[in-house]
Write a protein that holds these residues in place. Structure first.
Motif, mmCIF file in Angstrom:
data_model
loop_
_atom_site.group_PDB
_atom_site.id
_atom_site.type_symbol
_atom_site.label_atom_id
_atom_site.label_comp_id
_atom_site.label_asym_id
_atom_site.label_seq_id
_atom_site.Cartn_x
_atom_site.Cartn_y
_atom_site.Cartn_z
ATOM 1 N N SER A 115 -13.893 13.580 -2.820
ATOM 2 C CA SER A 115 -12.833 14.322 -3.493
ATOM 3 C C SER A 115 -11.489 13.876 -2.933
ATOM 4 N N VAL A 116 -10.470 13.808 -3.775
ATOM 5 C CA VAL A 116 -9.140 13.438 -3.289
ATOM 6 C C VAL A 116 -8.533 14.553 -2.437
ATOM 7 N N ASP A 117 -9.161 15.719 -2.401
ATOM 8 C CA ASP A 117 -8.723 16.816 -1.540
ATOM 9 C C ASP A 117 -9.419 16.785 -0.177
ATOM 10 N N ASP A 118 -10.430 15.928 -0.026
ATOM 11 C CA ASP A 118 -11.188 15.820 1.217
ATOM 12 C C ASP A 118 -10.372 15.063 2.266
ATOM 13 N N TRP A 119 -10.482 15.474 3.516
ATOM 14 C CA TRP A 119 -9.719 14.825 4.593
ATOM 15 C C TRP A 119 -10.057 13.343 4.713
ATOM 16 N N ARG A 120 -11.276 12.949 4.298
ATOM 17 C CA ARG A 120 -11.657 11.529 4.371
ATOM 18 C C ARG A 120 -10.860 10.679 3.389
ATOM 19 N N TRP A 121 -10.228 11.306 2.416
ATOM 20 C CA TRP A 121 -9.329 10.597 1.515
ATOM 21 C C TRP A 121 -7.867 10.854 1.890
ATOM 22 N N THR A 122 -7.515 12.115 2.172
ATOM 23 C CA THR A 122 -6.112 12.448 2.424
ATOM 24 C C THR A 122 -5.590 11.848 3.722
ATOM 25 N N LEU A 123 -6.414 11.800 4.765
ATOM 26 C CA LEU A 123 -5.948 11.246 6.044
ATOM 27 C C LEU A 123 -5.556 9.767 5.918
ATOM 28 N N PRO A 124 -6.467 8.900 5.443
ATOM 29 C CA PRO A 124 -6.049 7.489 5.315
ATOM 30 C C PRO A 124 -4.909 7.298 4.312
ATOM 31 N N SER A 125 -4.878 8.112 3.251
ATOM 32 C CA SER A 125 -3.798 8.002 2.270
ATOM 33 C C SER A 125 -2.453 8.324 2.905
ATOM 34 N N ASN A 126 -2.407 9.387 3.671
ATOM 35 C CA ASN A 126 -1.154 9.776 4.331
ATOM 36 C C ASN A 126 -0.730 8.765 5.390
ATOM 37 N N ILE A 127 -1.674 8.279 6.155
ATOM 38 C CA ILE A 127 -1.347 7.269 7.170
ATOM 39 C C ILE A 127 -0.797 6.017 6.496
ATOM 40 N N TRP A 128 -1.461 5.565 5.435
ATOM 41 C CA TRP A 128 -1.035 4.342 4.748
ATOM 42 C C TRP A 128 0.377 4.498 4.186
ATOM 43 N N GLN A 129 0.699 5.667 3.648
ATOM 44 C CA GLN A 129 2.038 5.891 3.116
ATOM 45 C C GLN A 129 3.098 5.886 4.214
ATOM 46 N N ARG A 130 2.723 6.290 5.409
ATOM 47 C CA ARG A 130 3.696 6.416 6.493
ATOM 48 C C ARG A 130 3.935 5.121 7.281
ATOM 49 N N VAL A 131 3.128 4.098 7.066
ATOM 50 C CA VAL A 131 3.351 2.857 7.819
ATOM 51 C C VAL A 131 4.553 2.073 7.291
ATOM 52 N N GLY A 132 5.042 2.475 6.122
ATOM 53 C CA GLY A 132 6.289 1.930 5.589
ATOM 54 C C GLY A 132 6.363 0.423 5.541
ATOM 55 N N PHE A 133 7.397 -0.126 6.198
ATOM 56 C CA PHE A 133 7.655 -1.562 6.126
ATOM 57 C C PHE A 133 6.546 -2.395 6.760
#
Length: 147
Positions: A115-133
């Motif tokens: 599920s896109v609400d599961d931490w196994r999806w949200t955690l890597p998604s949030n980390i990937w968005q925050r690595v920026g440049f």
């Protein structure tokens, strides 16, 4: 697996979503790499209303005559700012009227549904968005390691 032209396929997807039905399909393209993989991962797409859309959602939307599946990175008023995970700079803009549907789950090649609400999806998604440049560097290194 049978292949059909994109315009025919997405016409069918839009008709199913308009009838309030979900659609499951395998992804084609590299714009959501590394979190979603070309030809391997599948998504479950559901109808959604404008009020349900929020940053970090994966949506299928119409953009310049094409259908794209990317992530909402920001919402300002009625404008959605969208970017593929595999993109360093490119950002699209659209409105809720351009959105076909919202992804609610990812199906991995093993058959496992996340599920896109599961931490196994949200955690890597949030980390990937925050690595920026650093995304560009990470993508280049990963590409050379997996060649």
């Amino acid at each position: 697996m049978k292949q059909i032209p994109n315009e025919l396929f997405f016409s069918w997807v839009e008709s199913e979503i308009a009838e309030d039905r979900s659609v499951r399909f395998r992804l084609k393209g590299h714009s959501m790499y590394p979190l979603l993989r070309n030809g391997r991962d599948e998504v479950l797409l559901y109808p959604c209303s404008e009020g349900e859309l929020k940053p970090m959602d994966l949506i299928l939307f119409k953009y310049n005559g094409k259908h794209l599946l990317h992530r909402i990175i920001k919402i300002e008023g009625s404008r959605l700012y969208i970017q593929g995970d595999g993109s360093i700079k490119a950002k699209e803009q659209c409105t809720a009227a351009d959105v076909v549907g919202k992804v609610k789950a990812i199906i991995r090649p093993s058959g496992k549904t996340i599920s896109v609400d599961d931490w196994r999806w949200t955690l890597p998604s949030n980390i990937w968005q925050r690595v920026g440049f650093l995304r560009g560097l990470i993508l280049r290194i990963h590409y050379h390691l997996t060649k």
